[in-house]
Design an enzyme around this catalytic site. Sequence first.
Site, mmCIF file in Angstrom:
data_model
loop_
_atom_site.group_PDB
_atom_site.id
_atom_site.type_symbol
_atom_site.label_atom_id
_atom_site.label_comp_id
_atom_site.label_asym_id
_atom_site.label_seq_id
_atom_site.Cartn_x
_atom_site.Cartn_y
_atom_site.Cartn_z
ATOM 1 N N HIS B 110 6.553 15.615 92.269
ATOM 2 C CA HIS B 110 7.664 16.386 91.715
ATOM 3 C C HIS B 110 8.973 15.670 92.050
ATOM 4 O O HIS B 110 9.169 15.242 93.191
ATOM 5 C CB HIS B 110 7.665 17.802 92.305
ATOM 6 C CG HIS B 110 8.763 18.654 91.748
ATOM 7 N ND1 HIS B 110 8.683 19.267 90.523
ATOM 8 C CD2 HIS B 110 9.984 18.964 92.237
ATOM 9 C CE1 HIS B 110 9.798 19.930 90.287
ATOM 10 N NE2 HIS B 110 10.614 19.765 91.307
ATOM 11 N N ASP B 142 -1.653 24.004 94.682
ATOM 12 C CA ASP B 142 -2.330 25.299 94.703
ATOM 13 C C ASP B 142 -1.948 26.062 93.432
ATOM 14 O O ASP B 142 -1.458 25.475 92.468
ATOM 15 C CB ASP B 142 -2.021 26.066 95.993
ATOM 16 C CG ASP B 142 -0.547 26.368 96.151
ATOM 17 O OD1 ASP B 142 0.197 26.332 95.156
ATOM 18 O OD2 ASP B 142 -0.114 26.639 97.288
ATOM 19 N N GLU B 143 -2.164 27.368 93.431
ATOM 20 C CA GLU B 143 -1.957 28.155 92.204
ATOM 21 C C GLU B 143 -0.475 28.327 91.890
ATOM 22 O O GLU B 143 -0.120 28.768 90.792
ATOM 23 C CB GLU B 143 -2.597 29.545 92.339
ATOM 24 C CG GLU B 143 -4.101 29.543 92.501
ATOM 25 C CD GLU B 143 -4.547 29.306 93.951
ATOM 26 O OE1 GLU B 143 -3.685 28.995 94.817
ATOM 27 O OE2 GLU B 143 -5.741 29.415 94.213
ATOM 28 N N ASN B 144 0.409 28.038 92.827
ATOM 29 C CA ASN B 144 1.830 28.298 92.620
ATOM 30 C C ASN B 144 2.555 27.047 92.150
ATOM 31 O O ASN B 144 2.125 25.925 92.394
ATOM 32 C CB ASN B 144 2.455 28.822 93.909
ATOM 33 C CG ASN B 144 1.745 30.075 94.383
ATOM 34 O OD1 ASN B 144 1.608 31.031 93.628
ATOM 35 N ND2 ASN B 144 1.248 30.051 95.611
#
Lengths: 209, 209
Positions: B110, B142-144
């Site tokens: 990122h 992860d999912e976030n």
Amino acid sequence: MKKRIGVLLSGRGSNFEALAESAAAGRIPNAEIAIVVSNRENAPGIERARARETEALVIPSKGLEREAYDRLVAAALEEKKVDLVCLAGYMRLLSPYFVAAFRNRILNIHPSLLPAFPGLEAQRQALEHGAKFSGCTVHFVDENLDAGPIVLQAVVPIKDDDTPETLSERILREEHRIYTEAVRIVLEGRYRIENRRVMILPEKVSEKR
Amino acid sequence: MKKRIGVLLSGRGSNFEALAESAAAGRIPNAEIAIVVSNRENAPGIERARARETEALVIPSKGLEREAYDRLVAAALEEKKVDLVCLAGYMRLLSPYFVAAFRNRILNIHPSLLPAFPGLEAQRQALEHGAKFSGCTVHFVDENLDAGPIVLQAVVPIKDDDTPETLSERILREEHRIYTEAVRIVLEGRYRIENRRVMILPEKVSEKR
């Protein structure tokens, strides 16, 4: 005439001492700490100020609403004809009244690379988040917590064996350095704000003015 | 046997190319890009993969629910016996199903110093916030969004005359460097996770094992 700095603190005020030494040593030319105000009676910074023969005032906040309290503090600073207000571990949010009274004349230092890790225990937050770099930020103060346009930042690498204490200590050295530099820049008017971006102007340009 | 990397992308995939070149040049030893998957048919990264004779698959996401789509992608990666999934400008959140299927085997890069400036246009966010430093972050996924334990970060100073484009370009050079380094570390198992902190182990320790 010397530029007059007012310092607000709630604790030991190590950044107050750094600024006082920088002013005395000429690293902030033509400036002095005119007054130190604490909202806490037992703040060690108060004793440290008095040891330096700097006027130090305790204004307890107990029982007062935010703005009523801020009016007392602002009056004390205005009586001393303060040009710039520097927060040094001041554990209170400022009211819109206070911010308007010293528009663009209030600086704070925060021990993280804002906007990451605002609020309390920023060094511990950075460690627990697993960040590889943190640092510190000098910014103009508005009504919001650790917000306001950023004047200077410094980066500090986080080591695998850092504790909140070792990291805080390394960040603190950078805090003292950039707070001195930022106060000098702001007192010399050597900056320009565009939206939230603070552009630092070169020293020569300011000398020519 | 060579470690097998699967890359997911939605755009030009410059980080895919950086990883492919690093693998080819031995900067990621004993590894290869086994497959590139795009959710967008016209992603330039697909053509670039094919130009390198890397298998490249378009799996359009249109009309599919998140998990149903992720099952198709996971099956394609598993068929290729992928050891590590690298996101390279992949514009989708991963489902809990996908994250569980590749637990601790998904990396993302990122273009900011997370947790600052998550989400889209991180470089523009940093500029408009007036940050003095930004950078990039390789993290487990992860999912976030843009969360998950941080493997490596790199710092990039922001200049007063930066535009989103000039800043993005300087950050991108660091992205290629740390993504390569992070993939190498993870493929070699040269790390330890404590809560969210990723500790990097020295190379010698890993060779001795």
